[in-house]
Design a protein around this motif. Structure first.
Motif, PDB file in Angstrom:
ATOM      1  N   ARG A 185       0.809  -1.222   0.000  1.00  0.00           N
ATOM      2  CA  ARG A 185       0.000   0.000   0.000  1.00  0.00           C
ATOM      3  C   ARG A 185       0.840   1.269   0.000  1.00  0.00           C
ATOM      4  O   ARG A 185       0.352   2.331  -0.387  1.00  0.00           O
ATOM      5  CB  ARG A 185      -0.901   0.009   1.233  1.00  0.00           C
ATOM      6  CG  ARG A 185      -1.883  -1.137   1.310  1.00  0.00           C
ATOM      7  CD  ARG A 185      -2.617  -1.156   2.640  1.00  0.00           C
ATOM      8  NE  ARG A 185      -3.316   0.105   2.888  1.00  0.00           N
ATOM      9  CZ  ARG A 185      -3.840   0.451   4.058  1.00  0.00           C
ATOM     10  NH1 ARG A 185      -3.704  -0.361   5.099  1.00  0.00           N
ATOM     11  NH2 ARG A 185      -4.467   1.602   4.203  1.00  0.00           N
ATOM     12  N   LEU A 186       2.082   1.167   0.473  1.00  0.00           N
ATOM     13  CA  LEU A 186       2.935   2.343   0.629  1.00  0.00           C
ATOM     14  C   LEU A 186       4.244   2.118  -0.122  1.00  0.00           C
ATOM     15  O   LEU A 186       5.166   1.494   0.405  1.00  0.00           O
ATOM     16  CB  LEU A 186       3.213   2.594   2.111  1.00  0.00           C
ATOM     17  CG  LEU A 186       4.007   3.852   2.456  1.00  0.00           C
ATOM     18  CD1 LEU A 186       3.185   5.106   2.153  1.00  0.00           C
ATOM     19  CD2 LEU A 186       4.416   3.827   3.932  1.00  0.00           C
ATOM     20  N   PHE A 188       6.819   3.871  -0.745  1.00  0.00           N
ATOM     21  CA  PHE A 188       7.885   4.829  -0.445  1.00  0.00           C
ATOM     22  C   PHE A 188       8.667   4.397   0.799  1.00  0.00           C
ATOM     23  O   PHE A 188       8.160   3.680   1.657  1.00  0.00           O
ATOM     24  CB  PHE A 188       7.302   6.226  -0.173  1.00  0.00           C
ATOM     25  CG  PHE A 188       6.309   6.693  -1.180  1.00  0.00           C
ATOM     26  CD1 PHE A 188       6.692   7.017  -2.471  1.00  0.00           C
ATOM     27  CD2 PHE A 188       4.960   6.799  -0.844  1.00  0.00           C
ATOM     28  CE1 PHE A 188       5.762   7.451  -3.401  1.00  0.00           C
ATOM     29  CE2 PHE A 188       4.025   7.225  -1.759  1.00  0.00           C
ATOM     30  CZ  PHE A 188       4.416   7.562  -3.055  1.00  0.00           C
ATOM     31  N   VAL A 253       8.931   9.641   1.938  1.00  0.00           N
ATOM     32  CA  VAL A 253       7.938  10.492   2.587  1.00  0.00           C
ATOM     33  C   VAL A 253       8.245  10.513   4.079  1.00  0.00           C
ATOM     34  O   VAL A 253       8.932   9.636   4.601  1.00  0.00           O
ATOM     35  CB  VAL A 253       6.496   9.974   2.373  1.00  0.00           C
ATOM     36  CG1 VAL A 253       6.076  10.079   0.923  1.00  0.00           C
ATOM     37  CG2 VAL A 253       6.360   8.534   2.875  1.00  0.00           C
ATOM     38  N   GLU A 256       4.018  11.922   8.405  1.00  0.00           N
ATOM     39  CA  GLU A 256       2.739  12.556   8.057  1.00  0.00           C
ATOM     40  C   GLU A 256       2.348  12.235   6.621  1.00  0.00           C
ATOM     41  O   GLU A 256       1.184  11.968   6.310  1.00  0.00           O
ATOM     42  CB  GLU A 256       2.821  14.057   8.270  1.00  0.00           C
ATOM     43  CG  GLU A 256       2.925  14.499   9.722  1.00  0.00           C
ATOM     44  CD  GLU A 256       4.294  14.226  10.334  1.00  0.00           C
ATOM     45  OE1 GLU A 256       5.261  14.036   9.556  1.00  0.00           O
ATOM     46  OE2 GLU A 256       4.395  14.195  11.562  1.00  0.00           O
ATOM     47  N   GLY A 257       3.349  12.253   5.743  1.00  0.00           N
ATOM     48  CA  GLY A 257       3.075  11.937   4.341  1.00  0.00           C
ATOM     49  C   GLY A 257       2.645  10.500   4.161  1.00  0.00           C
ATOM     50  O   GLY A 257       1.746  10.197   3.361  1.00  0.00           O
ATOM     51  N   ALA A 258       3.260   9.595   4.909  1.00  0.00           N
ATOM     52  CA  ALA A 258       2.889   8.184   4.822  1.00  0.00           C
ATOM     53  C   ALA A 258       1.453   7.969   5.299  1.00  0.00           C
ATOM     54  O   ALA A 258       0.670   7.262   4.658  1.00  0.00           O
ATOM     55  CB  ALA A 258       3.855   7.341   5.656  1.00  0.00           C
ATOM     56  N   ALA A 260      -0.914  10.204   5.427  1.00  0.00           N
ATOM     57  CA  ALA A 260      -1.827  10.847   4.483  1.00  0.00           C
ATOM     58  C   ALA A 260      -2.067   9.945   3.278  1.00  0.00           C
ATOM     59  O   ALA A 260      -3.195   9.811   2.796  1.00  0.00           O
ATOM     60  CB  ALA A 260      -1.262  12.196   4.044  1.00  0.00           C
ATOM     61  N   TRP A 261      -1.008   9.315   2.779  1.00  0.00           N
ATOM     62  CA  TRP A 261      -1.129   8.415   1.638  1.00  0.00           C
ATOM     63  C   TRP A 261      -2.024   7.216   1.985  1.00  0.00           C
ATOM     64  O   TRP A 261      -2.857   6.785   1.195  1.00  0.00           O
ATOM     65  CB  TRP A 261       0.264   7.931   1.223  1.00  0.00           C
ATOM     66  CG  TRP A 261       0.278   6.946   0.088  1.00  0.00           C
ATOM     67  CD1 TRP A 261       0.113   5.595   0.169  1.00  0.00           C
ATOM     68  CD2 TRP A 261       0.442   7.233  -1.305  1.00  0.00           C
ATOM     69  NE1 TRP A 261       0.175   5.017  -1.073  1.00  0.00           N
ATOM     70  CE2 TRP A 261       0.376   6.005  -1.998  1.00  0.00           C
ATOM     71  CE3 TRP A 261       0.646   8.414  -2.027  1.00  0.00           C
ATOM     72  CZ2 TRP A 261       0.524   5.925  -3.379  1.00  0.00           C
ATOM     73  CZ3 TRP A 261       0.793   8.330  -3.414  1.00  0.00           C
ATOM     74  CH2 TRP A 261       0.721   7.098  -4.077  1.00  0.00           C
ATOM     75  N   LEU A 262      -1.852   6.702   3.206  1.00  0.00           N
ATOM     76  CA  LEU A 262      -2.574   5.499   3.613  1.00  0.00           C
ATOM     77  C   LEU A 262      -3.999   5.774   4.056  1.00  0.00           C
ATOM     78  O   LEU A 262      -4.867   4.915   3.915  1.00  0.00           O
ATOM     79  CB  LEU A 262      -1.818   4.807   4.755  1.00  0.00           C
ATOM     80  CG  LEU A 262      -0.461   4.217   4.385  1.00  0.00           C
ATOM     81  CD1 LEU A 262       0.332   3.890   5.647  1.00  0.00           C
ATOM     82  CD2 LEU A 262      -0.640   2.972   3.529  1.00  0.00           C
ATOM     83  N   GLY A 267      -4.073  11.685   7.478  1.00  0.00           N
ATOM     84  CA  GLY A 267      -3.888  10.319   7.947  1.00  0.00           C
ATOM     85  C   GLY A 267      -5.000   9.818   8.829  1.00  0.00           C
ATOM     86  O   GLY A 267      -4.866   8.772   9.475  1.00  0.00           O
TER      87      GLY A 267
END
Length: 319
Positions: A185-186, A188, A253, A256-258, A260-262, A267
């Motif tokens: 799912r991630l 990065f 990332v 916070e970026g991770a 937000a992506w998930l 988030g």
């Protein structure tokens, strides 16, 4: 590794579990008499009719079922815990079940109690090379809060509590499977994969538990157990991806970026389990296990990148 210096058996609670099954195999191989407390499942595979193996039925969640389980026992290895469900379900097993088990051990004159605990009982934050007693305890989940209460009961009775962080190897249903699910799912690296964590293989952990049960090592108190060399998130991910034929992350990332992506903006859609996994990949969680390794005759073995290969085929079959 010597044989127990008493005429009693070793009672293994949680004998059919991830760690328990590895422990039982070692005890049987050493010719040590074992009593297996089983719940829900039958006799662990391969142990039916084996000389020196006694099976009793009992449930930590039903304290009356534990009556007499420690008679003729010299050591209790308490390897069971409830990690799912709500507060009351966890408390019944992890606290009241442990209290009842200790009561039976005391009545039977058991000389040694060793419990498999968890580093999840520490207050969340950056953990870098902490020794036992240095970090503040402050778990928040029902499982970890009640496991800490159970650990304190064992410590209060003079027992030994072993605290690993992440355990991998044959039988692992959480660490590597959850990581593989997250990687799907991630795509990065989280903060460049620089965070470090304590890990130990199930086989090394089983060897340590057996040594402690048979009278070796430190007796009483908390012991960290992890490989002396912490594993970076980059080493963890790179090794798993390479051995299992997955796609290596690219780009980077922050936490916070991770999230937000998930889970969408902020988030907020990421559940607690996902948040914990991201934290493990982004925040240092490693502990000093020198007190343990200085007292036992067990080798911590090779570092993760070299040790994981022996389990890769098993993981490929499971995943």
């Amino acid at each position: 590794m010597g044989v127990v210096g008493f005429g009693g058996r070793v009672l293994v609670v949680g004998a059919a579990g991830f760690v328990g099954s590895a422990v039982v195999g070692r005890l049987v191989g050493l010719g040590v008499g074992v009593r297996l407390l089983v719940h829900r499942v039958g006799v662990p595979v391969g142990l039916e009719g084996v000389e020196g193996v006694e099976v009793v039925w009992g449930d930590l969640g039903v304290v009356g079922s534990l009556r007499g389980v420690c008679e003729g026992v010299g050591v209790v290895l308490h390897l069971a815990s409830r990690v799912g469900g709500g507060w009351e379900e966890c408390r019944v097993v992890n606290v009241e079940g442990t209290r009842a088990l200790l009561g039976e051990a005391r009545r039977a004159g058991v000389g040694r109690v060793v419990q498999l605990g968890t580093a999840a009982v520490y207050r969340d934050g950056v953990h870098r090379g902490a020794v036992e007693g240095e970090l503040e305890e402050g778990p928040v989940s029902a499982a970890s809060v009640t496991r800490l209460e159970g650990e304190r009961l064992v410590l209060g009775a003079g027992g030994t509590v072993l605290r690993p962080h992440l355990v991998f190897g044959q039988g692992d249903r959480w660490v590597v499977p959850s990581l593989v699910g997250l990687l799907g799912r991630l795509p990065f690296w989280v903060d460049g994969g620089r965070a470090r964590m304590s890990m130990v293989s199930v086989d090394v952990l089983a060897d340590v538990l057996v040594e402690l049960a048979l009278g070796g090592g430190v007796s009483g108190g908390v012991l960290h157990v992890g490989h002396p060399v912490p594993v970076s998130a980059r080493e963890l991910v790179g090794t798993v991806v390479g051995e299992l034929g997955l796609v290596l992350p690219s780009g980077e990332v922050d936490v916070e970026g991770a999230l937000a992506w998930l889970g969408g903006v902020g988030g907020g859609g990421a559940d607690a389990g996902v948040r914990r996994l991201v934290s493990l990949l982004a925040v240092d969680h490693w502990y000093d296990s020198g007190r343990l390794w200085g007292s036992v005759g067990v080798s911590p073995g090779p570092r993760f990148s070299q040790a994981f290969g022996r389990y890769a085929e098993w993981y490929r079959q499971q995943l």
